[in-house]
Design a protein around this motif. Structure first.
Motif, PDB file in Angstrom:
ATOM      1  N   MET A 214      27.659  25.851   4.219  1.00  0.00           N
ATOM      2  CA  MET A 214      28.931  25.265   4.019  1.00  0.00           C
ATOM      3  C   MET A 214      29.366  24.023   3.050  1.00  0.00           C
ATOM      4  O   MET A 214      28.225  23.403   3.027  1.00  0.00           O
ATOM      5  CB  MET A 214      29.550  24.731   5.311  1.00  0.00           C
ATOM      6  CG  MET A 214      30.132  25.644   6.304  1.00  0.00           C
ATOM      7  SD  MET A 214      30.616  24.658   7.850  1.00  0.00           S
ATOM      8  CE  MET A 214      30.791  25.901   9.032  1.00  0.00           C
ATOM      9  N   LEU A 215      30.351  23.943   2.344  1.00  0.00           N
ATOM     10  CA  LEU A 215      30.787  22.849   1.508  1.00  0.00           C
ATOM     11  C   LEU A 215      31.725  22.133   2.610  1.00  0.00           C
ATOM     12  O   LEU A 215      32.767  22.854   2.664  1.00  0.00           O
ATOM     13  CB  LEU A 215      31.120  23.136   0.102  1.00  0.00           C
ATOM     14  CG  LEU A 215      31.519  21.972  -0.787  1.00  0.00           C
ATOM     15  CD1 LEU A 215      31.799  22.665  -2.204  1.00  0.00           C
ATOM     16  CD2 LEU A 215      32.726  21.161  -0.433  1.00  0.00           C
ATOM     17  N   PHE A 216      31.561  20.972   2.844  1.00  0.00           N
ATOM     18  CA  PHE A 216      32.376  20.125   3.821  1.00  0.00           C
ATOM     19  C   PHE A 216      33.338  19.228   2.806  1.00  0.00           C
ATOM     20  O   PHE A 216      32.993  18.289   2.104  1.00  0.00           O
ATOM     21  CB  PHE A 216      31.653  19.257   4.855  1.00  0.00           C
ATOM     22  CG  PHE A 216      32.368  18.334   5.506  1.00  0.00           C
ATOM     23  CD1 PHE A 216      33.137  18.802   6.593  1.00  0.00           C
ATOM     24  CD2 PHE A 216      32.435  16.906   5.293  1.00  0.00           C
ATOM     25  CE1 PHE A 216      34.174  18.011   7.442  1.00  0.00           C
ATOM     26  CE2 PHE A 216      33.282  16.001   6.280  1.00  0.00           C
ATOM     27  CZ  PHE A 216      33.828  16.770   6.993  1.00  0.00           C
ATOM     28  N   ASP A 217      34.784  19.482   3.040  1.00  0.00           N
ATOM     29  CA  ASP A 217      35.613  18.599   2.405  1.00  0.00           C
ATOM     30  C   ASP A 217      36.835  18.205   3.535  1.00  0.00           C
ATOM     31  O   ASP A 217      37.517  19.067   3.800  1.00  0.00           O
ATOM     32  CB  ASP A 217      36.344  19.265   1.335  1.00  0.00           C
ATOM     33  CG  ASP A 217      37.350  18.533   0.382  1.00  0.00           C
ATOM     34  OD1 ASP A 217      37.991  17.763   1.190  1.00  0.00           O
ATOM     35  OD2 ASP A 217      37.838  18.851  -0.750  1.00  0.00           O
ATOM     36  N   PRO A 218      36.624  16.980   3.896  1.00  0.00           N
ATOM     37  CA  PRO A 218      37.583  16.588   5.041  1.00  0.00           C
ATOM     38  C   PRO A 218      38.875  16.703   4.905  1.00  0.00           C
ATOM     39  O   PRO A 218      39.800  16.796   5.769  1.00  0.00           O
ATOM     40  CB  PRO A 218      37.222  15.177   5.476  1.00  0.00           C
ATOM     41  CG  PRO A 218      36.444  14.594   4.178  1.00  0.00           C
ATOM     42  CD  PRO A 218      36.066  15.947   3.607  1.00  0.00           C
ATOM     43  N   SER A 219      39.376  16.545   3.526  1.00  0.00           N
ATOM     44  CA  SER A 219      40.779  16.820   3.063  1.00  0.00           C
ATOM     45  C   SER A 219      41.590  17.977   3.549  1.00  0.00           C
ATOM     46  O   SER A 219      42.656  17.874   4.198  1.00  0.00           O
ATOM     47  CB  SER A 219      41.120  16.407   1.602  1.00  0.00           C
ATOM     48  OG  SER A 219      40.727  17.448   0.838  1.00  0.00           O
ATOM     49  N   HIS A 220      40.865  19.058   3.542  1.00  0.00           N
ATOM     50  CA  HIS A 220      41.332  20.161   3.744  1.00  0.00           C
ATOM     51  C   HIS A 220      41.521  20.393   5.569  1.00  0.00           C
ATOM     52  O   HIS A 220      42.521  21.182   5.980  1.00  0.00           O
ATOM     53  CB  HIS A 220      40.591  21.435   3.518  1.00  0.00           C
ATOM     54  CG  HIS A 220      40.547  21.509   1.864  1.00  0.00           C
ATOM     55  ND1 HIS A 220      41.472  21.475   1.186  1.00  0.00           N
ATOM     56  CD2 HIS A 220      39.370  21.417   1.257  1.00  0.00           C
ATOM     57  CE1 HIS A 220      40.994  21.573  -0.129  1.00  0.00           C
ATOM     58  NE2 HIS A 220      39.884  21.310  -0.069  1.00  0.00           N
ATOM     59  N   PHE A 221      40.876  19.622   6.155  1.00  0.00           N
ATOM     60  CA  PHE A 221      40.918  19.545   7.729  1.00  0.00           C
ATOM     61  C   PHE A 221      42.071  18.536   8.061  1.00  0.00           C
ATOM     62  O   PHE A 221      42.922  19.118   9.066  1.00  0.00           O
ATOM     63  CB  PHE A 221      39.717  19.395   8.446  1.00  0.00           C
ATOM     64  CG  PHE A 221      38.479  20.168   7.944  1.00  0.00           C
ATOM     65  CD1 PHE A 221      38.724  21.533   7.967  1.00  0.00           C
ATOM     66  CD2 PHE A 221      37.286  19.776   7.803  1.00  0.00           C
ATOM     67  CE1 PHE A 221      37.754  22.318   7.603  1.00  0.00           C
ATOM     68  CE2 PHE A 221      36.171  20.313   7.494  1.00  0.00           C
ATOM     69  CZ  PHE A 221      36.515  21.725   7.576  1.00  0.00           C
ATOM     70  N   VAL A 222      42.562  17.787   7.072  1.00  0.00           N
ATOM     71  CA  VAL A 222      43.533  16.687   7.513  1.00  0.00           C
ATOM     72  C   VAL A 222      44.858  17.811   7.139  1.00  0.00           C
ATOM     73  O   VAL A 222      45.816  17.518   8.043  1.00  0.00           O
ATOM     74  CB  VAL A 222      43.609  15.543   6.497  1.00  0.00           C
ATOM     75  CG1 VAL A 222      44.819  14.890   6.814  1.00  0.00           C
ATOM     76  CG2 VAL A 222      42.582  14.604   6.629  1.00  0.00           C
ATOM     77  N   LEU A 223      44.845  18.394   6.105  1.00  0.00           N
ATOM     78  CA  LEU A 223      46.004  19.406   5.877  1.00  0.00           C
ATOM     79  C   LEU A 223      46.361  20.394   6.914  1.00  0.00           C
ATOM     80  O   LEU A 223      47.476  20.762   7.091  1.00  0.00           O
ATOM     81  CB  LEU A 223      45.905  19.752   4.470  1.00  0.00           C
ATOM     82  CG  LEU A 223      46.952  18.986   3.463  1.00  0.00           C
ATOM     83  CD1 LEU A 223      46.128  17.634   3.579  1.00  0.00           C
ATOM     84  CD2 LEU A 223      46.709  19.505   2.153  1.00  0.00           C
TER      85      LEU A 223
END
Length: 352
Positions: A214-223
């Motif tokens: 995985m590539l983890f990008d927290p911004s997409h989880f906020v949205l």
């Protein structure tokens, strides 16, 4: 524990026909001035790299590394998101995705997908020539138009989509294994791999392939209102890349996570320049450090308000401030009292 490497900069949002964003050498000098230690290079952007030449020529790759070294930079990873997107395109998105492919392939989805698979293989080989072990990508999407089940999805539709997705990606994953490269799917709305459950569905169909990561990008989880801190703890073994990107979610009585078809600036959920949003990066960096994450913290700048020059300068400083240099001693070692085995037993009243 492990000290996270950084800051790196993802170049996709900085690519431009204007100097200094129109060549790798020019952007490297600019990145050095702004405090970056590495660059994450988009494999599809010929301003920065000829991915097919990189796949075949070690001397070409060595020249790139030497040029970057003169600017005290290195390559953190390559990314292949555009190629990955074209690995699986639902017909509803054919016209929009055609621009990602060469003109002679546009209007021919089968040939376009075959080309994308070839470019993915080139990115894998190029990563190996650069001595890189992680490659970022998108999964593409066959099922995404059916994300909300109305009309009710036909039985078997999602399973068929994920079976086909795994079928298309398995040869790429096998090539990754042959070249000692992990394929890191960015968990991203719009892709079939958009949360933990969808990743698990795909992982199962690949036979838990050892290169599926995985590539983890927290911004997409906020949205999408997903608990990104819990996600880090659940999927820690799979996370091999990290995008430092901020976001905010401020629902109103008029719109929520779907955004009402508004532009980015007017959506309830929107991306913000690093440090300007709601992501708890202090906790994220702490968790990743404690988990022994061995990769890079890479700035991916996307913001509907702030300009990208300020975003880069501030983002590099933000990452440096959040990287935790791990301790080589325990803070209360000074009070430790080493005891022999018989003394330890005696301390607890255990008979010898």
């Amino acid at each position: 524990m492990q000290t996270i490497k950084g800051p790196s900069l993802h170049l996709a949002q900085y690519s431009d026909d204007a100097f200094p964003f129109n060549s790798l050498a020019a952007v490297a000098a600019w990145a050095q001035e702004n405090g970056f230690r590495a660059l994450q290079i988009p494999a599809w952007d010929r301003r920065f790299i000829d991915i097919n030449l990189a796949a075949e020529s070690q001397s070409y790759c060595d020249e790139i590394r030497q040029m970057l070294a003169r600017h005290q930079l290195q390559i953190s990873e390559l990314t292949s998101h555009i190629f990955g997107q074209l690995m699986a395109v639902h017909p509803a998105y054919d016209a929009l995705c055609d621009s990602f492919a060469p003109p002679h392939l546009q209007g021919n989805p089968i040939a376009r997908q075959q080309w994308a698979a070839g470019q993915m293989l080139a990115a894998v080989k190029a990563s190996a020539r650069f001595g890189l072990t992680e490659l970022g990508t998108f999964s593409g999407s066959l099922a995404w138009p059916y994300i909300f089940p109305f009309p009710q999805r036909p039985a078997g539709l999602v399973e068929t989509a994920f079976d086909e997705l795994a079928h298309r990606w398995l040869p790429i994953l096998d090539a990754c294994d042959a070249h000692n490269v992990n394929l890191c799917f960015e968990i991203h709305p719009g892709e079939d791999l958009h949360d933990g459950i969808s990743f698990e569905m795909f992982l199962q169909r690949t036979g838990h392939h050892p290169r599926c990561r995985m590539l983890f990008d927290p911004s997409h989880f906020v949205l999408q209102q997903l608990d990104y801190l819990a996600f880090l703890q659940i999927y820690e073994p799979y996370i091999r890349m990290f995008h430092v990107k901020d976001a905010e979610f401020t629902p109103t009585g008029r719109q929520g996570m779907y955004g009402g078809y508004q532009s980015w600036a007017d959506r309830a959920g929107r991306f913000r320049s690093t440090g300007d949003g709601q992501v708890d990066f202090k906790r994220i960096f702490s968790l990743l450090t404690q988990q022994g994450y061995q990769g890079w913290a890479t700035l991916e700048w996307e913001c509907c308000l702030k300009n990208k020059l300020d975003g880069a300068r501030e983002g590099a400083a933000f990452i440096r401030e959040h990287i935790i240099n791990v301790a080589d001693t325990v803070f209360d070692d000074f009070a430790a009292a080493p005891l022999a085995a018989d003394e330890l037993r005696a301390l607890m009243g255990i008979a010898l």
